[in-house]
Design an enzyme around this catalytic site. Structure first.
Site, mmCIF file in Angstrom:
data_model
loop_
_atom_site.group_PDB
_atom_site.id
_atom_site.type_symbol
_atom_site.label_atom_id
_atom_site.label_comp_id
_atom_site.label_asym_id
_atom_site.label_seq_id
_atom_site.Cartn_x
_atom_site.Cartn_y
_atom_site.Cartn_z
ATOM 1 N N CYS A 26 -4.031 23.519 28.900
ATOM 2 C CA CYS A 26 -3.678 24.908 28.838
ATOM 3 C C CYS A 26 -3.267 25.142 27.415
ATOM 4 O O CYS A 26 -3.764 24.352 26.155
ATOM 5 C CB CYS A 26 -2.736 25.590 29.623
ATOM 6 S SG CYS A 26 -1.123 24.542 29.349
ATOM 7 N N ALA A 27 -2.386 26.214 27.083
ATOM 8 C CA ALA A 27 -1.999 26.407 25.578
ATOM 9 C C ALA A 27 -1.220 25.287 25.049
ATOM 10 O O ALA A 27 -1.329 25.198 23.669
ATOM 11 C CB ALA A 27 -1.376 27.870 25.649
#
EC number: 2.7.1.211
Length: 470
Positions: A26-27
């Site tokens: 993810c981020a």
């Protein structure tokens, strides 16, 4: 940083390629599905350059690298693994702890929404910039920037067009990621999303007006009247429709002869799902979304600052469980229905508090490694990315996490009292002011100050007490 070396070290400490069933990110974090978590060398992972923390939740093992770094580590790991692993998905599922329905829901929503977050954040921040042009009383009482400088009108329109695109065409993005998650062809899912926002349909934002005026267009199919209305900015209808599409596609793949599969399967899957979307799924999903938005707004307005304070204090523990991933869907629905969300400002108060408490750890500790982790993690949290601070520092020492909950709760109660809301999504932190309703900027700023000062001060006090005990 030597990313190929780091990637190889991560794979080795995880028990080798054969122990990794699925690799994603993810981020800020690597998200891994492991065949056997007992083979992981957790102490060894902590010593790898760039690692800011690790934890296991909802059947996933996650390693925090931070924004930017995680993409590069992931890319190098994917190269080494060649896109495959020796462990099968079935083997990993057998070894992973059984998840209840809530955990599966959270994990599913996370996998659907995480890939499109950059698009939503970009649109949200552009909306915040657009608000500067149209907000009254910002530069002169009773007037907006466009009232004072009309020659900026085209620039404001350009920014507004760019900002609205991710939300107007949200069903296309969700159709792609949701259908992929449900095991269908994501490009068919994107096509389904295009059906739901086709320009020939009445725009969803003008549905109520068209209905009230009695000029809503209809399809008359063998006596069945179907509303020709789009679903711009909606969430629930496209999620349900994507599941139906993927289910139908998998069914047709099984029953249709392989020689006709490429013709029959997409044709019938898309047509049947599209018909159901406009007759059953869409109207039901729209009403469900409206009820959800109205219910949450009523709850927030009824409980006032008390409810805001409780929500703010518990926001960080909610993040630990992963349930905050469901808020993206709720906020998007709130923005579509009421043009404002109370969740984003409260999330920002929590993020600011986590950052402040993390920086307090840096002040109290002279250890170079701890300070080297706490300072950048704290700054990252102030800008809206809290995982490095929360999992890498605050939860490790515990007292800063408790201090952050206190600061977040008080700040959230304050902004809830003044009914601070956001008109767009973005990075929930210092820069998040661009997403806040123009008239609420002052109180939002005061809330951030309360969150930082309280969390930092309480963390210092609790930290000194911890040192005194030692």
């Amino acid at each position: 940083m030597n990313y190929p070396k780091i990637a190889q070290e991560v794979i080795d400490k995880l028990g080798g390629k054969g122990n990794i069933a699925n690799l994603a990110h993810c981020a800020t974090r690597l998200r891994l599905t492991m065949a056997d978590e007992s083979k992981i060398d957790k102490a060894g992972i902590e010593d790898i350059e760039g690692v800011k923390g690790q934890f296991s939740t909802s059947g996933q093992y996650q390693i925090i690298f931070g924004s930017g770094t995680v993409n590069k580590v992931y890319a190098e790991m994917a190269k080494i693994m060649g896109g495959e692993s020796s462990a099968s998905a079935e083997e990993a599922a057998a070894q992973a702890p059984k998840q209840n329905i809530v955990q599966r829901l959270i994990k599913g929503l996370s996998e659907i929404f995480v890939p499109i977050i950059p698009a939503i954040v970009a649109g949200g921040l552009l909306m915040g910039i657009g608000n500067i042009f149209t907000a009254k009383d910002l530069f002169e009482e009773g007037k907006s920037l466009l009232d004072l400088y009309p020659h900026y009108q085209d620039l404001a329109n350009l920014i507004d067009t760019f900002a609205n695109a991710p939300f107007v065409f949200l069903p296309v993005l969700l159709g792609f990621t949701a259908t992929k998650k449900f095991g269908g062809n994501p490009y068919l899912g994107a096509t389904l999303g295009m059906l739901l926002v086709h320009p020939a349909l009445t725009n969803a934002y003008g549905y109520a007006e068209a209905l009230a005026k009695g000029n809503l267009q209809l399809w008359n199919i063998f006596g069945l009247e179907i509303e020709r209305v789009g679903y711009q900015g909606t969430v629930i209808p496209v999620l349900i429709a994507a599941w139906v599409l993927a289910t139908l596609e998998k069914f047709f793949v099984k029953v249709v002869p392989s020689v006709l599969n490429n013709l029959i399967t997409p044709l019938f899957s898309l047509f049947i799902t599209g018909f159901l979307a406009f007759t059953i799924i869409g109207p039901f999903g729209r009403e469900a979304g409206e009820l959800l938005s109205s219910g949450l707004t009523w709850l927030y307005d009824s409980l006032g600052f008390v409810g805001g304070g409780v929500f703010g204090g518990l926001y960080a523990p909610i993040v630990i469980t992963g349930m905050h991933q469901t808020f993206i869907a709720i906020e998007t629905q709130l923005l579509a229905s009421t043009a404002a969300t109370f969740i984003f400002p409260i999330a920002a108060m929590s993020n600011i508090a986590q950052g402040a408490a993390c920086l307090a750890v840096a002040v109290l500790n002279k250890d170079a490694k701890t300070r080297g982790l706490a300072i950048p993690s704290g700054i990252s949290a102030l800008l809206g990315i809290t995982e490095p601070a929360m999992f890498g520092v605050n939860l490790r020492y515990r007292y800063p996490f408790y201090a952050a909950m206190i600061g977040s709760g008080l700040a959230a109660a304050f902004i809830a009292f003044f009914n601070v809301k956001a008109t767009a999504l973005g990075a929930a932190g210092l820069v998040g002011i661009a997403s806040i309703r123009a008239g609420d900027w002052g109180m939002y700023s005061v809330g951030m100050l309360i969150s930082f000062v309280v969390a930092f001060s309480v963390a210092i006090v609790l930290g000194l007490r911890e040192k005194a005990k030692a």
